[in-house]
Motif scaffolding. Structure first.
Motif, PDB file in Angstrom:
ATOM      1  N   ILE A   1       0.832  -1.200   0.000  1.00  0.00           N
ATOM      2  CA  ILE A   1       0.000   0.000   0.000  1.00  0.00           C
ATOM      3  C   ILE A   1       0.869   1.254   0.000  1.00  0.00           C
ATOM      4  CG2 ILE A   1      -1.858   1.247   1.174  1.00  0.00           C
ATOM      5  CD1 ILE A   1      -2.547  -1.348   2.652  1.00  0.00           C
TER       6      ILE A   1
ATOM      7  N   VAL B   1       1.537   4.949   0.815  1.00  0.00           N
ATOM      8  CA  VAL B   1       0.927   5.799   1.842  1.00  0.00           C
ATOM      9  C   VAL B   1       1.526   7.203   1.776  1.00  0.00           C
ATOM     10  CG1 VAL B   1       0.353   3.910   3.409  1.00  0.00           C
ATOM     11  CG2 VAL B   1       2.617   4.956   3.550  1.00  0.00           C
ATOM     12  N   PRO B   2       0.756   8.202   2.251  1.00  0.00           N
ATOM     13  CA  PRO B   2      -0.544   8.119   2.910  1.00  0.00           C
ATOM     14  C   PRO B   2      -1.691   7.855   1.930  1.00  0.00           C
ATOM     15  CG  PRO B   2       0.091  10.417   2.660  1.00  0.00           C
ATOM     16  CD  PRO B   2       1.251   9.598   2.173  1.00  0.00           C
ATOM     17  N   THR B   3      -2.689   7.117   2.423  1.00  0.00           N
ATOM     18  CA  THR B   3      -3.865   6.829   1.616  1.00  0.00           C
ATOM     19  C   THR B   3      -5.027   6.456   2.522  1.00  0.00           C
ATOM     20  OG1 THR B   3      -4.576   5.708  -0.420  1.00  0.00           O
ATOM     21  CG2 THR B   3      -3.470   4.352   1.228  1.00  0.00           C
TER      22      THR B   3
ATOM     23  N   SER C   1      -7.222   4.835   4.965  1.00  0.00           N
ATOM     24  CA  SER C   1      -6.751   3.984   6.060  1.00  0.00           C
ATOM     25  C   SER C   1      -7.418   2.616   6.112  1.00  0.00           C
ATOM     26  CB  SER C   1      -6.962   4.688   7.401  1.00  0.00           C
ATOM     27  OG  SER C   1      -8.345   4.934   7.632  1.00  0.00           O
TER      28      SER C   1
ATOM     29  N   LYS D   1      -5.538  -0.716   5.122  1.00  0.00           N
ATOM     30  CA  LYS D   1      -4.670  -1.340   6.120  1.00  0.00           C
ATOM     31  C   LYS D   1      -5.488  -2.014   7.213  1.00  0.00           C
ATOM     32  CE  LYS D   1      -0.843  -0.359   9.283  1.00  0.00           C
ATOM     33  NZ  LYS D   1       0.093   0.686   9.779  1.00  0.00           N
TER      34      LYS D   1
ATOM     35  N   GLU E   1       3.907  -1.092   3.636  1.00  0.00           N
ATOM     36  CA  GLU E   1       3.618   0.267   3.203  1.00  0.00           C
ATOM     37  C   GLU E   1       4.820   0.852   2.481  1.00  0.00           C
ATOM     38  OE1 GLU E   1       0.399   1.700   6.571  1.00  0.00           O
ATOM     39  OE2 GLU E   1       2.533   2.126   6.917  1.00  0.00           O
TER      40      GLU E   1
ATOM     41  N   ARG F   1       6.188   4.648   1.207  1.00  0.00           N
ATOM     42  CA  ARG F   1       5.956   6.088   1.260  1.00  0.00           C
ATOM     43  C   ARG F   1       6.012   6.693  -0.145  1.00  0.00           C
ATOM     44  NH1 ARG F   1       6.937   8.721   6.242  1.00  0.00           N
ATOM     45  NH2 ARG F   1       6.666  10.675   5.089  1.00  0.00           N
ATOM     46  N   THR F   2       5.080   7.579  -0.422  1.00  0.00           N
ATOM     47  CA  THR F   2       5.092   8.325  -1.684  1.00  0.00           C
ATOM     48  C   THR F   2       6.088   9.473  -1.576  1.00  0.00           C
ATOM     49  OG1 THR F   2       3.230   9.657  -0.898  1.00  0.00           O
ATOM     50  CG2 THR F   2       2.710   7.738  -2.250  1.00  0.00           C
TER      51      THR F   2
ATOM     52  N   ASN G   1      -6.398  10.083  -4.953  1.00  0.00           N
ATOM     53  CA  ASN G   1      -6.039   9.531  -3.652  1.00  0.00           C
ATOM     54  C   ASN G   1      -6.673  10.327  -2.511  1.00  0.00           C
ATOM     55  OD1 ASN G   1      -4.582   7.781  -1.879  1.00  0.00           O
ATOM     56  ND2 ASN G   1      -3.128   9.445  -1.516  1.00  0.00           N
TER      57      ASN G   1
ATOM     58  N   THR H   1      -4.852  12.940  -0.169  1.00  0.00           N
ATOM     59  CA  THR H   1      -4.013  13.944  -0.828  1.00  0.00           C
ATOM     60  C   THR H   1      -4.666  14.610  -2.029  1.00  0.00           C
ATOM     61  OG1 THR H   1      -2.971  12.289  -2.260  1.00  0.00           O
ATOM     62  CG2 THR H   1      -1.946  12.677  -0.109  1.00  0.00           C
TER      63      THR H   1
ATOM     64  N   VAL I   1      -0.605  11.625  10.988  1.00  0.00           N
ATOM     65  CA  VAL I   1      -0.294  10.664   9.921  1.00  0.00           C
ATOM     66  C   VAL I   1       1.123  10.932   9.413  1.00  0.00           C
ATOM     67  CG1 VAL I   1      -0.929   9.849   7.617  1.00  0.00           C
ATOM     68  CG2 VAL I   1      -2.712  10.508   9.251  1.00  0.00           C
TER      69      VAL I   1
END
Length: 361
Positions: free
Chosen positions: A110, A112-114, A116, A119, A131, A133-134, A162, A165, A328
């Motif tokens: 996954i 993330v952040p996305t 929740s 998860k 996870e 990170r983007t 998303n 974001t 977050v």
């Protein structure tokens, strides 16, 4: 002799620290926290639903296959009814996917952040979670994601636009993932109607593609809990083995079918939301110290120079409820505001401006 019973010892060990989902039902506030459609449900749609109500809606079990709804969704999305499953909101469908294709010794990847719940539902179903990170601009590192997916990942989650974001994953990036991994790829398009960019038209090319949609956002049916899933027939066949038989109630099926029939009315509301989104984005950008992130959805993520907890609480005292995301990882001092009606957005901006001025260092 009495037998001692401790319910905590009966809970699965991996779920004992799970926290219940709580949205805090604050009364008498302007709700700008859950990405709902802020406009009244169209009267014409209400009247049509009422006209079609009969005793069977209440006394008989619902159609387990949601046949009429799936036909309407097939027409709306340009697919066959056999490519669809209706669900009790997207949450049920996420859990259904994990129950069918996840579980012990299976892992979901996954970015993330996305959202929740991807998860949370993985944990509930015993599916392992990794996870990734983007980037700073919340872009998904597609090459890195594919490399990891090839090394033992069973399910990949991509959310576009998303949440929280508002960013979009380019269709070519999604196709690159689909073409370069044997993992099942979930593309969550809950906010599709605010961007009108979809991977559904490529469904026949990718046997590992699942697309999720919802009626809770653009169609204003959050209270009805209707979502749907689009995939190839082979995937649908496996999911139907696990799906609960009467998962979408009759009233919700009727409401969703009627909303699709009158979708032009919702298109008008979507147009107003997008127009207000662009205005609100510019206004937020104009506030000293505030960074607003471009959005292709019905909400805006923004970062303030004031601690997000303080901003959230001060807005709540002023009768405005938004989402605090400051805890977050990667979203420190960030909050998310749902696009409201023109007057609601104006009140939010006014109160936010006062908070920022009063807390200026």
């Amino acid at each position: 002799m009495s037998i001692q019973f401790d319910v905590r010892t009966r809970v699965r060990e991996d779920l004992r620290d799970l926290v219940p989902y709580d949205t805090h039902p604050y009364p008498n506030v302007i709700r700008m926290d859950l990405n709902e459609n802020p406009y009244p449900f169209p009267e014409a749609v209400c009247q049509e639903i009422i006209k079609k109500l009969n005793s069977d809606v209440f006394t008989r079990y619902p159609d387990p296959g949601a046949v009429e709804l799936r036909q309407a969704l097939a027409d709306y999305n340009g697919v066959a009814p056999d490519n669809l499953i209706a669900g009790n909101g997207s949450d049920e469908l996420i859990q259904l996917i994990y129950l069918t294709f996840g579980g012990n010794d299976r892992t979901v990847l996954i970015p993330v952040p996305t959202f929740s719940m991807f998860k949370i539902h993985a944990r509930i179903t015993g599916t392992g979670v990794e996870e990734m990170r983007t980037g700073e601009d919340f872009a998904v590192p597609v090459q890195k994601l594919v490399e990891r997916a090839r090394a033992g990942i069973d399910i990949v989650v991509l959310v576009s636009p998303n949440n929280p974001t508002g960013t979009v994953i380019p269709p070519e990036d999604i196709m690159y993932v689909l073409e370069n991994t044997s993992a099942l790829v979930i593309v969550d398009e809950a906010y599709f109607e605010f961007k009108r960019e979809t991977i559904v038209s490529h469904l026949n090319r990718y046997p590992n593609l699942i697309v999720l949609r919802t009626f809770s956002k653009a169609f204003g049916l959050a209270g009805m809990r209707v979502g749907y899933l689009i995939s190839n027939e082979s995937v649908i066949k496996e999911l139907n083995k696990i799906k609960q038989p009467f998962n979408v109630n009759s009233f919700s099926q009727l409401a969703a079918r009627t909303a699709l029939k009158y979708r032009q009315l919702f298109d008008e509301q979507i147009g107003m939301i997008i127009e207000e989104r662009e205005k609100l984005f510019m206004e937020l950008q104009g506030l000293s110290g505030v960074t607003a992130f471009p959005s292709q959805s019905n909400f805006i993520l923004f970062r303030t120079p004031v601690n997000s907890d303080k901003v959230y609480q001060e807005l709540l005292k002023g009768g405005i409820l938004i989402r605090n995301l400051g805890k977050v990882p990667g979203l420190e001092d960030c909050l998310r505001v749902t696009i409201g009606k023109k007057e609601e957005n104006a009140i939010f901006l006014e109160k936010l401006g006062v908070i920022l001025r009063d807390n200026k260092e």
